[in-house]
Scaffold this active site. Sequence first.
Site, short mmCIF file in Angstrom:
data_model
loop_
_atom_site.label_atom_id
_atom_site.label_comp_id
_atom_site.label_asym_id
_atom_site.label_seq_id
_atom_site.Cartn_x
_atom_site.Cartn_y
_atom_site.Cartn_z
N GLN A 108 1.08 -0.99 0.31
CA GLN A 108 -0.21 0.05 0.04
C GLN A 108 0.84 1.85 -0.08
OE1 GLN A 108 -2.75 -0.75 3.64
NE2 GLN A 108 -3.50 -2.78 3.11
N HIS A 139 -1.08 1.04 5.44
CA HIS A 139 -2.55 1.71 6.16
C HIS A 139 -1.69 3.14 6.99
CE1 HIS A 139 -4.79 -1.38 8.43
NE2 HIS A 139 -4.67 -1.83 7.33
N GLU A 191 -15.60 3.62 8.15
CA GLU A 191 -16.54 4.76 8.97
C GLU A 191 -16.16 6.19 8.63
OE1 GLU A 191 -14.86 3.26 13.55
OE2 GLU A 191 -13.81 4.92 12.53
N TYR A 224 -11.55 9.07 18.23
CA TYR A 224 -12.85 8.01 17.78
C TYR A 224 -12.56 6.70 17.48
CZ TYR A 224 -13.53 12.58 15.91
OH TYR A 224 -13.61 13.99 15.66
N TYR A 269 -9.97 -9.49 11.71
CA TYR A 269 -9.82 -10.40 10.62
C TYR A 269 -10.09 -11.78 11.05
CZ TYR A 269 -9.31 -6.90 7.34
OH TYR A 269 -8.64 -5.44 6.59
#
Length: 368
Positions: free
Chosen positions: A87, A149, A242, A252, A263
């Site tokens: 990523q 991420h 979200e 949060y 997972y």
Amino acid sequence: MALPLLLALALLAQPAQAQNRQIGERPDATPPFSVTEVARLESPWAMAFLPDGRMLVTQRPGGLFLVTQQGDLTEVANAPEPHAQGQNGLLDVALAPDFDTSGLLYLTYTAPGRNGNALTLVRARLTDAPALEEVTELWRQDPPGGGGHPGAQIAFDPSGEYLFLAVGDRTEHDRLPDPDDPRGKILRLHLDGSVPADNPMAGEGGVRALTWTTGHRNPYGLAFAPDGRLWEHEMGPRGGDEMNLIERGANYGWPLVSNGRNYGGSDIPDHVTRPDLHAPALWWTPVIAPAGLSFYSGAMFPEWEGAALIGGLASQALVVVQFDNGVPNETARYYMEARIRDVAVAPDGAVWLIEDDVDGRLMRLTAE
């Protein structure tokens, strides 16, 4: 009353943000647009429109391109060389609020290093060549490292004074409780990278001084709505994507709470169990895997005025979220037969999408 029922009622009475769950698969809406493929790039990731209608597009493996409305591609020289794996890579691009006069833009990328890659924010000047000059590093993740991420989203407040940078948990969520670690935080900086004096912990130095909010997993959307409020969306684990209203100093919840599951299938406490933490205003199970966020303003799709447009990776969709008295609700989902990585609105009101693929399409949506 039984103790469990009393506890549940007490939790519901707490002032947590309202939640609006999107349940299950949504029926695909009939699209009010036609789709034109304009160009293809190698794993394109983000785009930003210049005032003249051309756009800058990043490629995750590396490379920044200037793209015309007709699809002509010109590589911009001197773009940062990323650590590109999984990523990670060359990620977001955003024009400075005063781009018309300054020519400045901002980029995020995962910079290589001996101790691991580090999410990095740079500022540069775009020349007519085209090339980047005066490339200046404004912020770098410390400590470095992480498998994915990255977050990496950039947003500017309506006044043009502040830059907000979303940092993902880098798949190392156990480090999020450390206030001196940038993982899982949204940072607020001046445009030169310095610390705003009114940040929640401005006087404490380091990561703390820049921290605006905490408890984020993988934020792939960050944008200001027309009413001046900042919205963010992030991927949940197994369920629980979200959409959050970002408020100064709030937590949060990740990884303490989530409306998804691990997972492996093990449970994570839901947001309702921790009313001291900010719950999402909107959440999705099954996931849509949101990526890209743009608020629509233009004449081509008047029915979308003020709506949030979100790309869906897993859902392969363009998702439309509209607001009723400030409360978001998904009102349409258009199946695109492609993983949508980014969404942007052109000066003429057309909507542009990036396909998340090695040979990814750049697509223009125009009204039927």
